[in-house]
Design an enzyme around this catalytic site. Structure first.
Site, mmCIF file in Angstrom:
data_model
loop_
_atom_site.group_PDB
_atom_site.id
_atom_site.type_symbol
_atom_site.label_atom_id
_atom_site.label_comp_id
_atom_site.label_asym_id
_atom_site.label_seq_id
_atom_site.Cartn_x
_atom_site.Cartn_y
_atom_site.Cartn_z
ATOM 1 N N ILE A 135 0.826 -1.359 -0.090
ATOM 2 C CA ILE A 135 -0.080 -0.026 -0.051
ATOM 3 C C ILE A 135 0.727 1.501 -0.095
ATOM 4 O O ILE A 135 0.292 2.399 -0.244
ATOM 5 C CB ILE A 135 -0.820 -0.004 1.376
ATOM 6 N N TYR A 136 2.156 1.086 0.336
ATOM 7 C CA TYR A 136 2.929 2.467 0.466
ATOM 8 C C TYR A 136 3.038 3.007 -1.051
ATOM 9 O O TYR A 136 3.783 2.189 -2.102
ATOM 10 C CB TYR A 136 4.337 2.046 0.759
ATOM 11 N N SER A 137 2.296 4.255 -1.236
ATOM 12 C CA SER A 137 2.460 4.810 -2.563
ATOM 13 C C SER A 137 1.798 3.962 -3.754
ATOM 14 O O SER A 137 2.535 3.758 -4.609
ATOM 15 C CB SER A 137 4.140 5.314 -3.045
ATOM 16 N N ASP A 138 0.855 3.023 -3.275
ATOM 17 C CA ASP A 138 0.197 2.247 -4.116
ATOM 18 C C ASP A 138 1.154 1.359 -4.991
ATOM 19 O O ASP A 138 1.053 1.198 -6.104
ATOM 20 C CB ASP A 138 -0.581 3.045 -5.221
ATOM 21 N N GLY A 139 2.045 0.947 -4.311
ATOM 22 C CA GLY A 139 2.889 -0.283 -4.832
ATOM 23 C C GLY A 139 4.219 0.439 -5.360
ATOM 24 O O GLY A 139 5.557 -0.293 -5.626
#
Length: 403
Positions: free
Chosen positions: A115-119
């Site tokens: 989920i960090y920066s959407d991958g």
């Protein structure tokens, strides 16, 4: 340096000066290195020159995996959306440099999440470690929403397998060393979750499993199910813990000690509040994640924060260390802690945080920080504190609140 054959021992005289002694005890070589380290030479020439940093390593819970006491959180990699840009936005070039510095200091565990920066964090990390996968440990996580569909979140078998495979692609690797559930999924049976995680371990895609942000009963029930069926067990629990957030001590720490679950600490500087830049009568620094994320993280009363920072200032002056170094070192001395995950938006912050290891606060300094940060716990923990003879606590009570 000429190649050495046979075993050799290295004595570190001082930082930057390393004297190498052969098996006979006579000095054979002298080299200069940027960090204090130990060189081990095997009888086979191909092993000569292997460097082991002085960074302390601890086992992750009851597993056999050794992790550095400090590890690097890569939520600052990518900056793919507004929330994570407030943390940092390291591109591949900068991320590669930060990884270089970590490895030089002996920090080889890098923590990320899908989920960090959407991958994008995983993608940047994968490119930053390209060609040296065998030198690093990777921790990543799944459970939170990664798409618009009804099955694009959670810890179901469907989602976890897809999430793990997607993380592997982004990271450019065929296995993850530590795979976390980022949160508890109350809609999926614990049996389904753990059987899936065990399947990922058996397949070789995951080495060890861990969880994050579980409550005590979530974790204990999960451990019981694993033990009942002989499945892989959570060996780590990634938790929020800091001098201004000590709830972990009330139940999760005793559980960790009893069950052999190592703590991986996230946000050890209290969501960016223990950097030393926030004090009474001063405005929030221009560069701070708190401008955009304060409402989404743990809430802290101003006066309580200032009281803790005052104590940190005192100890920092006594030790000659910075406020964040003292705050991180305090955590390193707590029971059940396997590693403290810190972030850094640039090289300067990274090098400062690395200075939190390799020394220890005195017992008196720890007690001073304990007293300043102590709060009365919620029920039933305040009640249990009245019966310490039969219900001892994991951390000695601060003097002011002893019963």
């Amino acid at each position: 340096m000429e190649p050495l054959f046979g075993a050799a021992f290295v004595f570190v005289a001082s930082v930057g000066e390393v004297r190498i002694f052969n098996t006979g005890g006579t000095e054979s070589h002298r080299v200069d290195l940027p960090i204090v380290c130990v060189l081990l030479f095997d009888a086979h020439p191909s092993f000569c020159g292997r460097i082991y940093s002085s960074m302390e390593f601890r086992t992750l819970g009851r597993s056999g995996l050794k992790v550095p006491v400090l590890s690097y959180g890569t939520g600052t990699f990518g900056g793919g959306n507004e929330f994570f840009r407030a943390w940092g936005a390291s591109d591949v070039a900068e991320a590669t440099r930060l990884v270089d510095i970590c490895l030089e200091a002996g920090v080889n565990l890098f923590d990320t999440a899908d989920i960090y920066s959407d991958g994008l964090s995983e993608t940047v990390l994968g490119k930053a470690i390209a060609g040296r996968r065998d030198q690093v440990l990777i921790s990543t996580k799944a459970t939170f929403r990664m798409g618009p569909g009804p099955n694009d979140l959670g810890s179901s078998r469907y989602h976890l397998i897809r999430a793990c495979e997607a993380s592997l692609r982004r990271l450019g690797t065929d296995y993850v060393d530590i795979y976390h559930l980022h949160g508890f999924d109350a809609l999926t049976s614990v049996e389904e979750v753990l059987s899936t995680l065990n399947q990922l371990v058996v397949s070789g895609k995951v080495r060890y499993i861990a969880c994050s942000n579980f409550s005590g009963w979530h974790l204990m029930k999960s451990l019981d199910v694993s033990d009942r069926y002989g499945w892989s067990r959570y060996v780590g629990h990634q938790v929020y813990y800091s001098l201004i957030g000590r709830e972990y001590e009330w139940e999760l720490m005793p559980l960790a000690l009893d069950q052999g679950v190592g703590a991986l600490v996230w946000s050890p500087l209290g969501w960016g509040r223990l950097t030393g830049k926030i004090r009474r009568g001063k405005p929030l620094p221009a560069e701070s994640r708190l401008h955009k994320t304060a409402g989404l993280g743990p809430q802290v009363a101003d006066e309580y924060l200032y009281k803790v920072v005052d104590a940190l200032d005192e100890v920092a002056k006594e030790t000659g260390k910075s406020v964040p170094q003292v705050a991180l070192n305090w955590l390193l001395q707590r029971p059940s802690i396997s590693t403290v995950i810190f972030g850094a938006r640039n090289e300067e912050q990274l090098r400062q945080n690395l200075g939190a290891a390799g020394w220890n606060l005195s017992a008196g300094q720890v007690a001073k920080l304990d007293a300043a940060s102590d709060v009365t716990p919620v029920y039933p923990y305040w009640h249990q504190r009245q019966f310490l003879e039969r219900n001892p606590v994991a951390i000695p009570l601060a003097e002011k609140s002893a019963l």
